[in-house]
Design a protein around this motif. Structure first.
Motif, PDB file in Angstrom:
ATOM      1  N   THR B  72      51.577  29.179  17.575  1.00 19.53           N
ATOM      2  CA  THR B  72      52.770  28.372  17.302  1.00 19.53           C
ATOM      3  C   THR B  72      52.431  26.890  17.165  1.00 19.53           C
ATOM      4  O   THR B  72      52.941  26.211  16.269  1.00 19.53           O
ATOM      5  CB  THR B  72      53.809  28.595  18.419  1.00 19.53           C
ATOM      6  N   GLU B  75      50.776  26.458  13.839  1.00 22.86           N
ATOM      7  CA  GLU B  75      51.778  26.458  12.760  1.00 22.86           C
ATOM      8  C   GLU B  75      52.472  25.098  12.658  1.00 22.86           C
ATOM      9  O   GLU B  75      52.790  24.622  11.563  1.00 22.86           O
ATOM     10  CB  GLU B  75      52.839  27.544  13.016  1.00 22.86           C
ATOM     11  N   GLN B 147      61.059  37.753  16.612  1.00 20.06           N
ATOM     12  CA  GLN B 147      59.774  37.254  16.146  1.00 20.06           C
ATOM     13  C   GLN B 147      58.762  38.391  16.000  1.00 20.06           C
ATOM     14  O   GLN B 147      58.051  38.498  15.001  1.00 20.06           O
ATOM     15  CB  GLN B 147      59.241  36.189  17.133  1.00 20.06           C
ATOM     16  N   TYR B 192      47.900  37.992  18.250  1.00 22.27           N
ATOM     17  CA  TYR B 192      46.510  37.819  17.779  1.00 22.27           C
ATOM     18  C   TYR B 192      46.480  37.608  16.265  1.00 22.27           C
ATOM     19  O   TYR B 192      45.780  36.732  15.749  1.00 22.27           O
ATOM     20  CB  TYR B 192      45.700  39.050  18.188  1.00 22.27           C
ATOM     21  N   GLN B 193      47.270  38.411  15.540  1.00 19.07           N
ATOM     22  CA  GLN B 193      47.276  38.265  14.085  1.00 19.07           C
ATOM     23  C   GLN B 193      47.851  36.908  13.672  1.00 19.07           C
ATOM     24  O   GLN B 193      47.332  36.256  12.755  1.00 19.07           O
ATOM     25  CB  GLN B 193      48.037  39.427  13.445  1.00 19.07           C
ATOM     26  N   GLU B 196      45.046  34.507  14.305  1.00 17.56           N
ATOM     27  CA  GLU B 196      43.966  34.561  13.306  1.00 17.56           C
ATOM     28  C   GLU B 196      44.415  33.934  11.992  1.00 17.56           C
ATOM     29  O   GLU B 196      43.618  33.348  11.262  1.00 17.56           O
ATOM     30  CB  GLU B 196      43.510  36.009  13.089  1.00 17.56           C
ATOM     31  N   ARG B 197      45.696  34.059  11.690  1.00 19.36           N
ATOM     32  CA  ARG B 197      46.230  33.416  10.490  1.00 19.36           C
ATOM     33  C   ARG B 197      46.034  31.909  10.579  1.00 19.36           C
ATOM     34  O   ARG B 197      45.682  31.246   9.592  1.00 19.36           O
ATOM     35  CB  ARG B 197      47.719  33.770  10.366  1.00 19.36           C
ATOM     36  N   VAL B 199      43.707  30.421  12.439  1.00 23.83           N
ATOM     37  CA  VAL B 199      42.269  30.156  12.362  1.00 23.83           C
ATOM     38  C   VAL B 199      41.878  30.042  10.888  1.00 23.83           C
ATOM     39  O   VAL B 199      41.164  29.120  10.488  1.00 23.83           O
ATOM     40  CB  VAL B 199      41.465  31.267  13.074  1.00 23.83           C
ATOM     41  N   TYR B 475      55.675  31.244  22.711  1.00 20.04           N
ATOM     42  CA  TYR B 475      56.325  31.054  21.407  1.00 20.04           C
ATOM     43  C   TYR B 475      57.412  29.971  21.456  1.00 20.04           C
ATOM     44  O   TYR B 475      57.574  29.207  20.514  1.00 20.04           O
ATOM     45  CB  TYR B 475      56.995  32.352  20.921  1.00 20.04           C
ATOM     46  N   PHE B 476      58.195  29.972  22.549  1.00 27.39           N
ATOM     47  CA  PHE B 476      59.425  29.176  22.489  1.00 27.39           C
ATOM     48  C   PHE B 476      59.530  28.021  23.476  1.00 27.39           C
ATOM     49  O   PHE B 476      60.166  27.029  23.176  1.00 27.39           O
ATOM     50  CB  PHE B 476      60.647  30.108  22.647  1.00 27.39           C
TER      51      PHE B 476
END
Lengths: 245, 669
Positions: B72, B75, B147, B192-193, B196-197, B199, B475-476
């Motif tokens: 997060t 992002e 989410q 994790y995905q 990795e996005r 990364v 996340y929040f």
């Protein structure tokens, strides 16, 4: 029971390795395979020899960290992870060979420990849905037919241990990759990136030095989570569609 | 009711700790509880998107709390470095959670709401959690499900394609979302995905097989960490504008627990030694449905989801002479379904602490089943015979098949034919580093999320709430509170020769050399196992003043021996798993003592902790709100020269205030 172990010892990535022979005695059938190796390591430590390095973490078959080639079988004679293999699967007097996963894309770090960073890089190449935190619609906005949800789940059970690669004569990671592609292709959330994902992941797979798939099926046989071989068909189908488009 | 108001606390009387000033959270805004989080998000300073890439954040741990926070913050555009000791972020122990994740969606229209989830969590925690934090947890719970579904997490669904729910451990609404028995795995893979996005996007740098061994504090702010590259042995210093610990719990202080082999307290303990207070360290959760110990070789325990208690019935023989018989030969009238007998309205679904303690009680009476380990049989039956005749074997298999398979793999017994045996095991710790409403510790710039902090579960955690908290924080919550701190940055860069950096790096190097130089007689595991036995015996489900004082003496002796007599072979500049374990056990040996001091000072039974000196006439737990309605936050007592010699910790109390909820004695009868 008493056992003879032939274990791969390798001091570091650039060192030559060799099989060394050790004896362990009074092993209980209720021990896990890794607890048997713990016993060996206590024995080695007491004798002043450096313990055998091997990976394990959750020891309940879900984290995917452990993985040994046991007498030529990935995770040993049962269809499970190395940590969930118990000594009741062996007999008194057995000679057991223990080696690391063997694949160019999984270089040995030390003894039985390998580097599986190539799996992370395959996921980085597209094994995700691009949705930022906070951008999600209500969970019930998109119903998913149960059959698709169930197949997605079966594929998503992959623990990323690498047994499929170790078992494959070509050291291919198609089962690992097919599992991720199928998981996301079965779900509506995975559709927008479906074609780009499969192309990018396959390119990364090849770049990492994994071999090609020749439909041997050893991967699925060795998979502790029973990921079916047809995930590779889904991957091939998606790849074909993507390349035609 | 006994009271200790007039007497000096045993811990002070024995010179084990001193008491300092109280402390309080200053971040939760004034006003009605339902508006606090919205207000705080508004009040917290914003960071301009263009400035975010100039701000560095270090995150230690890649479980649900760390992985979700790293993704997060990446992002959002911050510069993130994320560390884990495993070979990939996807291995973090969140992955092993089976049962599910709570969320106040009220999709079943069965009376659930944010307020009810909040109420259940505070009550389940036996009124020892901070009200404001728990309310926020309930508030963001619904967003988590949205989410995760958007990420492709394959939750269980009904034939209509909508999400399924179940009721779980001690609550009367169906608010638990699940993915067969692998909910933790699926949620972690989702996080994790997402990680990795990031990364791939270049916002997050990932450091696997790296272990944090020291916190860098400069000018009173957390500014970085010292980590060991576990492959090369290199000691590296990484600096940042803020540090987030999401390094999980310390249940492995008990040696045998359901934690992963590598789960440890080192990141938290190193921060504690640098000034972060440790709150309620004695609050440990003992989970009732684990597979019993089979012998001396045991390296860890395996939990089975307590969803099994929805359909399985728990019993032991009425007569201890029946304990070694084949359970199928014991007639109905000779069985004691003790939870159904004692707690008729909740039966087998009483909260975890009660189910665990009653299992211990019947085994202590000599009515346990299974193999003798030492002098006792430590197990009770969990029987699916009735469920199989009611629902049919296929339905039981569909619901619990993977758990039954796991049980059979480990024990060699088939639970469709033979009742399972279960026994409580350490599973989770509610205690952890003290944080305020912003999840910031007592060191500015050091934030703590997930199991590593103390705030949401009080003295006992409800089932399916750990996953909820990890993801809520990551996340929040954290991404919205840390910006208030980061808005003050970027801070002056720290140079490698800065004393704060050089000292931290040197202390890690010296400690590593020291561990390798001792070359004594005993293995690291032998010390760990002995510490675990002391903790389980005296600081487990039931505690007493006498036992805890004894445990403190034993731990001190063991710690002294450790630094004199441990044998760690191999070198510092290579993968060395004994060295890794040695560092972790050294920290457990200090933590164990603090847990015992905390348990000793808390002379009340609450949550999962039964204090022998504080019980009702019929032997139920007795809480003392008049004396102990506070969070015990411990300040490190300081080094006393030799390694392992530590000074008296200082107790700081945070009074717990309940405005939105009425304080009650828990009763499940």
């Amino acid at each position: 029971m008493n056992l003879t172990l032939k274990i791969w010892r390798q001091a570091g990535p650039r060192h030559r390795g060799e099989l060394k022979t050790y004896k362990v005695s009074d092993i209980s059938p209720d021990m896990s395979f890794l607890e048997m190796l713990d016993v060996l390591n206590e024995q080695l430590n007491a004798a002043g020899e450096e313990p055998v390095a091997f990976d394990s973490d959750c020891r309940e078959g879900i984290c995917g960290m452990c993985g040994l080639m046991i007498s030529g079988h990935a995770h040993g004679p049962e269809k499970t992870t190395t940590c969930q293999l118990h000594m009741r699967s062996f007999s008194d007097g057995d000679v057991i060979t223990v080696e690391p996963w063997r694949a160019d894309a999984f270089p040995v770090i030390k003894d039985l420990v390998v580097d599986r960073g190539s799996f992370d890089r395959i996921i980085q190449a597209g094994g995700y849905v691009s949705v930022n935190t906070g951008a999600a619609p209500d969970a019930h906005a998109t119903p998913v037919p149960k059959a698709n949800a169930d197949r997605a789940f079966v594929a998503a059970e992959c623990i990323g241990c690498g047994a499929c690669v170790a078992a494959c004569p070509n050291a291919s990671a198609m089962l690992f990759m097919g599992a991720k592609v199928t998981h996301l292709s079965e779900l509506p959330q995975g559709q927008p990136e479906r074609m780009a994902r499969v192309v990018s992941m396959v390119e990364q797979h090849d770049e990492e030095g994994f071999g090609g798939c020749t439909n041997v099926g050893a991967c699925s046989q060795a998979c502790p989570k029973g990921i079916p071989q047809d995930v590779i068909s889904t991957l091939n189908k998606d790849l074909r569609s993507a390349l035609r488009a | 009711m006994t009271t200790t108001n007039d007497t000096v606390n045993a811990g002070i009387a024995h010179g084990l700790y001193t008491e300092g000033e109280g402390l309080a959270d200053t971040k939760a805004p004034e006003g009605p509880i339902a508006g606090k989080w919205t207000q705080r998000q508004f009040d917290a300073a914003l960071v301009n998107p263009a400035n975010r890439r100039k701000l560095d954040v270090i995150i230690v741990g890649t479980g649900l709390a760390g992985g979700s926070a790293a993704a997060t913050l990446g992002e959002a555009g911050y510069n993130v470095k994320v560390f884990c000791f495993q070979d990939t972020p996807r291995r973090a122990h969140s992955i092993a959670a089976q049962g599910g994740i709570n969320a106040a969606k009220n999709y079943k229209e069965d009376g659930d709401s944010v307020h009810r989830l909040f109420y259940d969590t505070v009550k389940g925690g036996d009124y020892r959690s901070r009200e404001t934090n728990v309310y926020r947890l309930a508030e963001v719970s619904a967003n988590i499900i949205d989410q995760c579904v958007a990420q492709g997490v394959p939750f269980a669904r009904e034939y209509g394609g909508l999400l399924d729910n179940r009721s779980f451990g001690g609550v009367q609404v169906s608010r638990t979302f699940y993915a067969r028995g692998q909910t933790g795995q699926q949620l972690l893979i989702g996080a994790y995905q997402a990680l990795e996005r990031q990364v791939a996007a270049g916002t997050v740098q990932q450091f696997t097989r790296h272990e944090m061994l020291e916190l860098v504090v400069s000018d009173g702010r957390a500014r970085g960490i010292v980590a060991r590259d576990l492959v090369t042995g290199d000691i590296e210093t990484h600096t940042a504008d803020a540090v987030v610990l999401a390094s999980g719990g310390y249940g492995n202080v008990f040696f045998l627990s359901t934690n992963a082999m590598g789960s440890n307290v080192t990141a938290s303990w190193r921060a504690h030694r640098k000034g972060a207070y440790m709150a309620n360290p004695c609050y440990t959760q003992i989970h009732p449905t684990c597979i019993p110990v089979s012998g001396e070789h045991q390296s860890k325990l395996t939990l089975m989801s307590e969803s099994l208690r929805n359909d399985g019935r728990i019993w032991v023989p009425k007569d201890r002479d029946d304990c070694d018989k084949d359970p199928r030969q014991i007639p109905e009238e000779d069985r004691d379904y003790y939870l159904e007998r004692i707690y008729p309205s909740f039966g087998n679904l009483v909260p975890r602490d009660i189910a665990s303690r009653q299992a211990k009680n019947v085994c202590d009476e000599g009515r346990g089943v299974g193999p003798l380990v030492g002098d006792f049989r430590r197990g009770v039956y969990l029987d699916f015979t009735d469920a199989i005749s009611r629902m049919g074997r296929a339905a039981v298999e569909a619901k619990y098949g993977n758990l039954f398979d796991m049980y059979e793999r480990i024990t060699g017994e088939n639970p469709y034919e033979m009742p399972m045996r279960i026994y409580p095991a350490v599973h989770y710790v509610m205690g952890g580093l003290w944080v305020d409403y912003d999840l910031q510790s007592t060191i500015p710039g050091l934030f703590v999320t997930g199991e590593a902090n103390f705030s949401d579960h009080g003295a006992n955690r409800l089932g399916a709430s750990a996953l909820m908290q990890g993801l809520a924080d990551g996340y929040f919550v954290l991404p919205n509170t840390i910006r208030d701190y980061l808005a003050k940055g970027p801070f002056e860069p720290l140079q490698p020769d800065d004393p704060a950096v050089a000292d931290a790096q040197r202390s890690v190097e010296e400690r590593t050399e020291r561990l390798l130089a001792i070359n004594g007689e005993r293995s690291v595991d032998s010390f760990h196992r002995e510490l675990g036995n002391i903790m389980w015996e005296y600081c487990g489900m039931e505690r007493s003043e006498e036992g805890l004082l004894k445990a403190i003496d034993l731990i001190r002796g063991l710690r002294e021996e450790f630094w004199r007599n441990v044998r760690v072979l191999g070198a510092a500049d290579t993968l060395n798993q004994s060295l890794e374990k040695a560092g972790r056990v050294a920290d457990f040996l200090e933590l164990g003592e603090l847990m015992c001091i905390d348990a000793l000072h808390r002379r009340e039974s609450c949550g999962g902790h039964f204090r022998a000196e504080s019980q009702t006439e019929d032997g139920e737990a007795l809480r003392h709100d008049d004396e102990f309605l506070y969070v015990a936050a411990w300040e490190f007592g300081g080094d006393e020269g030799e390694p392992g010699e530590v000074g008296q910790p200082v107790l700081h109390k945070e009074d717990l205030v309940y405005e939105a909820i009425e304080l009650k004695q828990r009763s499940y009868k």
